[in-house]
Design a protein around this motif. Structure first.
Motif, PDB file in Angstrom:
ATOM      1  N   TRP A 286     -60.598  13.931  31.653  1.00  0.00           N
ATOM      2  CA  TRP A 286     -60.841  14.187  33.072  1.00  0.00           C
ATOM      3  C   TRP A 286     -62.263  14.689  33.265  1.00  0.00           C
ATOM      4  CZ3 TRP A 286     -59.465  13.268  37.835  1.00  0.00           C
ATOM      5  CH2 TRP A 286     -59.864  14.125  38.874  1.00  0.00           C
ATOM      6  N   HIS A 291     -64.718  10.830  38.090  1.00  0.00           N
ATOM      7  CA  HIS A 291     -63.495  10.321  38.705  1.00  0.00           C
ATOM      8  C   HIS A 291     -63.395  10.577  40.207  1.00  0.00           C
ATOM      9  CE1 HIS A 291     -62.071  10.737  34.392  1.00  0.00           C
ATOM     10  NE2 HIS A 291     -61.892   9.461  34.661  1.00  0.00           N
ATOM     11  N   LEU A 451     -58.170   6.906  32.950  1.00  0.00           N
ATOM     12  CA  LEU A 451     -59.181   7.961  32.993  1.00  0.00           C
ATOM     13  C   LEU A 451     -60.210   7.775  31.884  1.00  0.00           C
ATOM     14  CD1 LEU A 451     -56.884  11.071  33.649  1.00  0.00           C
ATOM     15  CD2 LEU A 451     -58.543  10.123  35.254  1.00  0.00           C
ATOM     16  N   THR A 454     -62.552   4.893  32.578  1.00  0.00           N
ATOM     17  CA  THR A 454     -63.518   5.238  33.620  1.00  0.00           C
ATOM     18  C   THR A 454     -64.669   6.044  33.040  1.00  0.00           C
ATOM     19  OG1 THR A 454     -61.649   5.338  35.158  1.00  0.00           O
ATOM     20  CG2 THR A 454     -63.747   6.208  35.935  1.00  0.00           C
ATOM     21  N   HIS A 463     -60.105   0.953  35.927  1.00  0.00           N
ATOM     22  CA  HIS A 463     -60.462   2.362  36.076  1.00  0.00           C
ATOM     23  C   HIS A 463     -59.548   3.029  37.113  1.00  0.00           C
ATOM     24  CE1 HIS A 463     -64.925   1.470  34.815  1.00  0.00           C
ATOM     25  NE2 HIS A 463     -64.042   1.068  33.908  1.00  0.00           N
ATOM     26  N   TYR A 465     -60.144   6.087  40.328  1.00  0.00           N
ATOM     27  CA  TYR A 465     -61.023   7.000  41.054  1.00  0.00           C
ATOM     28  C   TYR A 465     -60.227   7.642  42.193  1.00  0.00           C
ATOM     29  CZ  TYR A 465     -64.654   4.221  38.735  1.00  0.00           C
ATOM     30  OH  TYR A 465     -65.427   3.573  37.806  1.00  0.00           O
TER      31      TYR A 465
END
Length: 522
Positions: A286, A291, A451, A454, A463, A465
């Motif tokens: 994360w 993100h 995650l 990404t 991905h 977001y």
């Protein structure tokens, strides 16, 4: 000129000091001195969190916060309890108490079976554990305490147990000539910024406040004569560091300074609340800077759907999610082109009461709305989104929802009311979610992979977001923990409803044939 005591007299004087708070070498009060001062009747702060690094003497202070009022004239009315989540975690505190209490209070006795210290004038300190809120009734309901201590507060996932124990902070003491003051009723909690309950503790004590800043709120009550009485309730957090504690050996300090995990080192050595706890489910993958996106208009060619987790007494959550098709869009002068199949959560409605400042009034509290009212609210939110980020989307696809909204659908030959039917009347429709065995593991695995892709900018994988306005979802994801019994799935907990709504979407397969749409709100 300073007079010097003979060595024998000096040694004797030093030996009389059984325990003393740490000193601030830079001048002023140390964290331990502050902690003891805010427990005095004339400088009382009712709720205090003593937090910071490991090795700053928090646990010893928890004992001394109680001990400083033993023998002051309150007798049996000075009654305390110190809590840990599990029994085994109490041992160090019990051992520490056995070292100092007999020396501080000759005549004090300890009952091992009841884990209770009784002091010469009748004061009592109990060591107890409570893991589940359901244990409150049997262990604490109806009891009275003037001192409540929580050791390692973040080991409790929610504030439910904390709030329940607050109801026992009371006393029937009547002032006497010897002690005309009421006992200084207080709640004391110790913790490092690490653990499953980090979020609620941070919100209650840390967010928006400076170290030592006292937050005052007014609580109103009705006295026995029917008059409204306003009581001032004070709360603060005190930060302590291992570098204040001269009793900690250099090897331990060196160990903290050389912890390989940078996040754990930040939390344990520096007491940093902003680091992501890497024992959380998605902590390792994360990154808020990657993100979370600032909102933009979703292109017309990207598909948009809604997913939903139902709640009445607990919060409901509806998410609006766009699925990228490989087409680029210009955002803030920069080209944004996520891989085909990438998800962008672009809208959120979280059904919980808020304060005028926009903060949640109480964790995991719902709006207690009927299904029809929820549907009308979701429709209004959707229409608003269709004037901003979803301007290019007059129709929203019905995505997956918590299957309990269909409960009752087979009653009275399908004519009985259901949540789903009431939502549909307001133009909000959904499809069934995947609740098969293993679906919770699947959703967590998909989320982890998205995650990671990404962060890695992997163009071969989709991905994920989230728009910055989806504040409950972005706040929840870093604090989701692994299930103790099923480590590859996310543990159930309070205020995880935005995650549930997203989990339904992650395991949902968009229909390729006919789709169901909500009624247009224009």
């Amino acid at each position: 000129m300073t007079a010097m005591l003979p060595r024998k007299a000096l040694t004797s004087a030093v030996r009389k000091v059984i325990w003393e708070p740490t000193k601030n070498k830079a001048g002023g009060l140390s964290s331990q001195e502050m902690f003891l001062i805010v427990g005095q009747p004339d400088t009382l702060v009712h709720e205090v969190l003593f937090h910071g690094t490991r090795g700053n003497g928090k646990s010893a202070c928890l004992l001394m916060g109680f001990a400083q009022h033993v023998g002051k004239g309150w007798g049996a009315y000075w009654r305390g309890v110190i809590l840990r989540r599990q029994y085994s975690a109490l041992r160090d505190l019990i051992n520490e108490a056995e070292k100092v209490f007999p020396r501080l209070f000759p005549g004090a006795t300890y009952n091992k079976s009841e884990r209770t210290w009784t002091f010469p004038e009748g004061e009592q300190l109990i060591f107890q554990y409570i893991e589940k809120a359901s244990q409150y009734e049997a262990k604490f309901h109806g009891q009275q305490f003037t001192y409540i201590g929580f050791d390692e507060l973040t080991t409790w996932a929610t504030d439910e147990i904390y709030e329940k124990l607050l109801s026992t902070l009371r006393t029937a003491y009547q002032p006497t000539a010897r002690q005309p003051l009421m006992p200084p009723k207080q709640v004391r909690a110790m913790t490092n910024p690490w653990g499953i309950g980090k979020r609620w503790v941070k919100e209650r004590f840390i967010d928006g406040k400076r170290n030592g800043e006292i937050e005052c709120t007014i609580k109103s009550l009705i006295d026995e004569d029917g008059n409204t009485v306003e009581i001032e309730w004070k709360r603060c957090a005190i930060f302590g560091t291992i570098f204040e504690n001269k009793y900690v050996d250099l090897e331990y300090k060196a160990w903290l300074m050389n912890i390989a995990d940078p996040m754990l080192r930040e939390a344990w050595l520096y007491g940093n609340w902003e680091v992501v706890d890497d024992t959380a489910m998605f902590a390792r993958v994360w990154d808020r800077d990657v993100h979370i996106l600032q909102p933009f208009e979703i292109p017309a060619a990207w598909k948009v759907d809604r997913s939903f987790d139902y709640g009445q007494s607990t919060p409901f959550c509806c998410l609006w999610t766009a699925e990228a098709n490989g087409e680029a869009v210009t955002v803030g002068g920069k080209v944004f082109c996520p891989p085909k199949g990438s998800l962008i959560v672009c809208g959120e409605d979280y059904g919980t009461p808020l304060t005028p400042e926009g903060k949640q009034q109480k964790r995991d509290l719902g709006l207690l709305l009927s299904a029809g009212k929820i549907g009308a609210r979701l429709k209004a939110r959707e229409v608003k989104l269709q004037t901003t980020v979803l301007k290019n989307h007059a129709r929203i696809t019905a995505g997956p929802a918590d299957n309990q909204i269909y409960n009752g659908s087979k009653v009275d030959e399908g004519t009985a009311p259901t949540v789903a039917k009431e939502l549909e009347k307001e133009g909000i429709t959904f499809t069934q979610s995947d609740k098969r065995a293993g679906s919770r593991i699947t959703s967590a695995q998909i989320m982890f992979e998205r995650l990671q892709a990404t962060v890695d900018r992997n163009r071969e994988k989709p991905h994920i977001y989230i728009f910055s306005g989806c504040k409950f979802l972005t706040r929840t994801i870093p604090d989701l923990y692994r299930d103790e019994d099923e480590p590859d799935s996310v543990a159930k907990g309070p205020d995880d409803h935005s995650w549930d709504a997203l989990a339904y979407r992650l395991t949902w397969k968009r229909p390729t044939a006919r789709v169901s749409y909500g009624i247009m709100g224009h």
